[in-house]
Design a protein around this motif. Structure first.
Motif, PDB file in Angstrom:
ATOM      1  N   ALA A  14       0.827  -1.207   0.000  1.00 12.56           N
ATOM      2  CA  ALA A  14       0.000   0.000   0.000  1.00 12.56           C
ATOM      3  C   ALA A  14       0.862   1.257   0.000  1.00 12.56           C
ATOM      4  N   LEU A  15       1.886   1.284   0.844  1.00 17.12           N
ATOM      5  CA  LEU A  15       2.758   2.446   0.905  1.00 17.12           C
ATOM      6  C   LEU A  15       3.580   2.603  -0.369  1.00 17.12           C
ATOM      7  N   ASP A  16       3.969   1.499  -0.951  1.00 15.20           N
ATOM      8  CA  ASP A  16       4.787   1.534  -2.166  1.00 15.20           C
ATOM      9  C   ASP A  16       4.035   2.140  -3.354  1.00 15.20           C
ATOM     10  N   MET A  17       2.712   2.166  -3.302  1.00 12.61           N
ATOM     11  CA  MET A  17       1.902   2.698  -4.390  1.00 12.61           C
ATOM     12  C   MET A  17       1.669   4.205  -4.286  1.00 12.61           C
ATOM     13  N   GLU A  30      -5.917  -5.768   9.795  1.00  8.48           N
ATOM     14  CA  GLU A  30      -5.859  -5.316   8.411  1.00  8.48           C
ATOM     15  C   GLU A  30      -6.479  -3.928   8.269  1.00  8.48           C
ATOM     16  N   GLU A  31      -7.554  -3.685   8.983  1.00 12.60           N
ATOM     17  CA  GLU A  31      -8.211  -2.380   8.916  1.00 12.60           C
ATOM     18  C   GLU A  31      -7.261  -1.275   9.378  1.00 12.60           C
ATOM     19  N   GLU A  32      -6.508  -1.530  10.439  1.00  8.30           N
ATOM     20  CA  GLU A  32      -5.559  -0.531  10.923  1.00  8.30           C
ATOM     21  C   GLU A  32      -4.468  -0.260   9.900  1.00  8.30           C
ATOM     22  N   VAL A  33      -3.965  -1.323   9.279  1.00 10.52           N
ATOM     23  CA  VAL A  33      -2.946  -1.159   8.244  1.00 10.52           C
ATOM     24  C   VAL A  33      -3.491  -0.316   7.094  1.00 10.52           C
ATOM     25  N   ASP A  34      -4.701  -0.602   6.668  1.00  6.28           N
ATOM     26  CA  ASP A  34      -5.301   0.140   5.557  1.00  6.28           C
ATOM     27  C   ASP A  34      -5.514   1.607   5.920  1.00  6.28           C
ATOM     28  N   ARG A  35      -5.977   1.857   7.145  1.00 11.31           N
ATOM     29  CA  ARG A  35      -6.183   3.241   7.581  1.00 11.31           C
ATOM     30  C   ARG A  35      -4.866   3.993   7.642  1.00 11.31           C
ATOM     31  N   ALA A  36      -3.812   3.331   8.087  1.00  8.67           N
ATOM     32  CA  ALA A  36      -2.498   3.979   8.176  1.00  8.67           C
ATOM     33  C   ALA A  36      -1.984   4.355   6.791  1.00  8.67           C
ATOM     34  N   ALA A  37      -2.095   3.431   5.835  1.00 11.93           N
ATOM     35  CA  ALA A  37      -1.633   3.721   4.480  1.00 11.93           C
ATOM     36  C   ALA A  37      -2.454   4.853   3.857  1.00 11.93           C
ATOM     37  N   ALA A  41      -3.874   7.276   5.423  1.00  9.95           N
ATOM     38  CA  ALA A  41      -3.479   8.520   6.075  1.00  9.95           C
ATOM     39  C   ALA A  41      -2.187   9.057   5.478  1.00  9.95           C
ATOM     40  N   VAL A  42      -1.236   8.179   5.210  1.00  6.61           N
ATOM     41  CA  VAL A  42       0.011   8.622   4.570  1.00  6.61           C
ATOM     42  C   VAL A  42      -0.293   9.227   3.202  1.00  6.61           C
ATOM     43  N   ALA A  43      -1.181   8.591   2.459  1.00  5.31           N
ATOM     44  CA  ALA A  43      -1.539   9.093   1.130  1.00  5.31           C
ATOM     45  C   ALA A  43      -2.167  10.482   1.225  1.00  5.31           C
ATOM     46  N   ARG A  44      -3.059  10.683   2.181  1.00  7.58           N
ATOM     47  CA  ARG A  44      -3.702  11.994   2.325  1.00  7.58           C
ATOM     48  C   ARG A  44      -2.691  13.068   2.685  1.00  7.58           C
ATOM     49  N   ILE A  45      -1.841  12.759   3.636  1.00  8.31           N
ATOM     50  CA  ILE A  45      -0.877  13.754   4.113  1.00  8.31           C
ATOM     51  C   ILE A  45       0.169  14.050   3.041  1.00  8.31           C
ATOM     52  N   ALA A  46       0.534  13.036   2.271  1.00  3.28           N
ATOM     53  CA  ALA A  46       1.513  13.224   1.200  1.00  3.28           C
ATOM     54  C   ALA A  46       0.882  13.860  -0.037  1.00  3.28           C
ATOM     55  N   GLY A  47      -0.444  14.083  -0.001  1.00  9.21           N
ATOM     56  CA  GLY A  47      -1.116  14.745  -1.104  1.00  9.21           C
ATOM     57  C   GLY A  47      -1.387  13.866  -2.276  1.00  9.21           C
ATOM     58  N   ALA A  48      -1.439  12.549  -2.051  1.00 11.73           N
ATOM     59  CA  ALA A  48      -1.670  11.610  -3.134  1.00 11.73           C
ATOM     60  C   ALA A  48      -3.039  10.968  -2.966  1.00 11.73           C
ATOM     61  N   GLU A  61      -5.664   7.924  -2.302  1.00 16.61           N
ATOM     62  CA  GLU A  61      -5.600   6.777  -1.399  1.00 16.61           C
ATOM     63  C   GLU A  61      -5.213   5.535  -2.179  1.00 16.61           C
ATOM     64  N   PRO A  62      -4.310   4.713  -1.642  1.00 24.55           N
ATOM     65  CA  PRO A  62      -3.849   3.541  -2.370  1.00 24.55           C
ATOM     66  C   PRO A  62      -4.892   2.437  -2.389  1.00 24.55           C
ATOM     67  N   ALA A  63      -4.889   1.685  -3.468  1.00 20.42           N
ATOM     68  CA  ALA A  63      -5.693   0.465  -3.516  1.00 20.42           C
ATOM     69  C   ALA A  63      -4.874  -0.636  -2.882  1.00 20.42           C
ATOM     70  N   VAL A  64      -5.409  -1.256  -1.821  1.00 18.13           N
ATOM     71  CA  VAL A  64      -4.640  -2.247  -1.078  1.00 18.13           C
ATOM     72  C   VAL A  64      -4.624  -3.561  -1.854  1.00 18.13           C
ATOM     73  N   ARG A  65      -3.411  -4.052  -2.103  1.00 15.89           N
ATOM     74  CA  ARG A  65      -3.254  -5.328  -2.777  1.00 15.89           C
ATOM     75  C   ARG A  65      -3.123  -6.445  -1.758  1.00 15.89           C
ATOM     76  N   ALA A  66      -3.520  -7.626  -2.142  1.00 14.84           N
ATOM     77  CA  ALA A  66      -3.304  -8.779  -1.266  1.00 14.84           C
ATOM     78  C   ALA A  66      -1.809  -9.014  -1.143  1.00 14.84           C
ATOM     79  N   ALA A  67      -1.373  -9.408   0.052  1.00 14.72           N
ATOM     80  CA  ALA A  67       0.055  -9.666   0.265  1.00 14.72           C
ATOM     81  C   ALA A  67       0.521 -10.719  -0.721  1.00 14.72           C
ATOM     82  N   GLY A  68       1.638 -10.415  -1.371  1.00 19.89           N
ATOM     83  CA  GLY A  68       2.223 -11.358  -2.312  1.00 19.89           C
ATOM     84  C   GLY A  68       1.804 -11.140  -3.741  1.00 19.89           C
ATOM     85  N   SER A  69       0.819 -10.258  -3.984  1.00 18.33           N
ATOM     86  CA  SER A  69       0.373 -10.052  -5.370  1.00 18.33           C
ATOM     87  C   SER A  69       1.303  -9.112  -6.109  1.00 18.33           C
TER      88      SER A  69
END
Length: 397
Positions: A294-297, A371-378, A380-387, A389-397
């Motif tokens: 999520a963060l990588d996107m 998982e919900e906390e991880v998604d909310r954190a990512a 939040a980073v997207a909002r603050i960075a001005g990007a 919101e990321p689409a969360v991928r399944a781990a390993g995809s």
């Protein structure tokens, strides 16, 4: 301030969120026992001593310690344990090999020992957290001066990567060096088997992956590795002797023990063992990868930690044009996401990453992360960075 419940993602610093069993164990100890282990013969002191023994035995099982569990001594934290080992093993003229991934709990005492005549060799690191085994072999062998000690972290507290302890230990033993492992980040998160991994001395803390209170930790030393005491005082026995006892654990446990803390540590270790370290690791690895993808996107976010499921649950990032402390503060105030910014007591790692002047922001998942906390954190980073919101991928995809 965010109106949503806070999201704690700083487990690499401490497990501030703990299982109820740990909290209850501390409370029950204070209410029902309260005495200091080994300081009297009455029932409360005896029960305190039994509890300490149960914790020592549980840790011996968790780490697959051979022989007498008494060779595991309780210390205040991993820092105290590492200092006890380093100053106990190394003498002027000795050479120690360490890594660029070391925490200041290793770097600073080794530098202090260098001022006393101990020589150090630092293995270079890499942005992906790897170690060059050929470089390690050369450093350990030296030029007619083989190392006395290899000290290394089991897992990086900045990148989350796990080092190849068994392979490095084998290289160290080939030249007659002892192996000291800093398991502050790995104990409770990754399997630690001192026999399979070739570890001679193991330092650990109780308040991270083992879920115990602060002020708990310990040091284990293999048979025939004898350490002098760093502190002198009462041990509850041999009181007529002017010297510290010769046998472990008393030799290295001067002063009153942290009974409530050890009771909480015992409950934490039991919680970990009941669920299994491998199962805990698998769950946290999935959460880590979910956060990593999520963060990588997010545009403008540089994910410094490798997307590696084999390490511990740490994902460290830098955001373009934004100070690490500012990002962490805004995550807390605007989204209730609690993380750690800075150099994480490991400046050499940040020099490797190019963040030595700016620091970075570290997210670390733990036993209660969802998982919900991880998604909310990512998000939040997207909002603050001005990007977006990321689409969360399944781990390993």
């Amino acid at each position: 301030m965010s109106a949503e419940p806070p999201i704690y993602l700083d487990y690499a610093a401490t497990s501030a969120v703990r299982p109820d069993a740990v909290i209850d164990a501390v409370t029950d100890y204070l209410r029902g026992i309260g005495a200091t282990p080994g300081r009297a013969g009455h029932r409360r002191a005896v029960e305190a001593g039994r509890m300490v023994f149960r914790c020592r035995r549980a840790l011996a099982e968790l780490f697959n310690l051979p022989g007498d569990p008494g060779r595991l001594t309780f210390q205040l934290n991993a820092t105290h344990a590492l200092n006890l080992a380093l100053f106990g093993v190394l003498r002027p003229g000795d050479r120690v090999v360490r890594t660029a991934y070391d925490h200041n709990a290793v770097r600073r005492p080794v530098n202090a020992l260098e001022a006393r005549g101990v020589r150090q060799t630092v293995l270079s690191g890499a942005p992906d957290g790897s170690v060059d085994l050929d470089e390690a072999a050369r450093a350990l062998a030296g030029n007619r001066n083989p190392a006395r000690l290899l000290v290394l972290p089991h897992a990086s507290n900045v990148l989350g990567t796990a080092l190849p302890v068994a392979e490095l230990a084998s290289l160290a033993h080939d030249v007659g060096a002892l192996v000291l492992v800093d398991a502050a980040q790995s104990a409770g998160h990754l399997p630690v088997d001192v026999q399979a991994m070739g570890i001679d001395l193991l330092a650990f803390t109780g308040h991270k992956g083992l879920l115990g209170p602060q002020g708990t930790g310990g040091l284990w030393a293999r048979e025939r590795v004898e350490l002098p005491p760093a502190f002198f005082g009462g041990t509850g026995g041999d009181s007529d002797s002017p010297d510290m006892p010769g046998l472990l654990p008393d030799r290295l446990e001067a002063g009153s023990q942290n009974g409530p803390g050890i009771a909480g540590l015992l409950a934490g270790v039991q919680w970990v063992m009941e669920r299994g370290v491998l199962a805990i690791h698998a769950r946290q690895a999935a959460l880590k990868l979910r956060l990593w993808y999520a963060l990588d996107m997010i545009a403008g976010v540089d994910v410094l930690s490798p997307g590696d499921p084999d390490g511990v649950g740490i994902v460290t990032i830098a955001a373009a044009g934004m100070d690490a402390a500012e990002l962490a503060t805004r995550l807390d105030r605007e989204a209730g996401v609690l993380v750690r910014a800075g150099l994480h007591c490991a400046p050499e790692q940040h020099e490797i990453l190019g963040t030595g002047r700016t620091g970075a922001v570290r997210f670390s998942v733990g036993w209660a992360t969802t998982e919900e906390e991880v998604d909310r954190a990512a998000a939040a980073v997207a909002r603050i960075a001005g990007a977006a919101e990321p689409a969360v991928r399944a781990a390993g995809s």
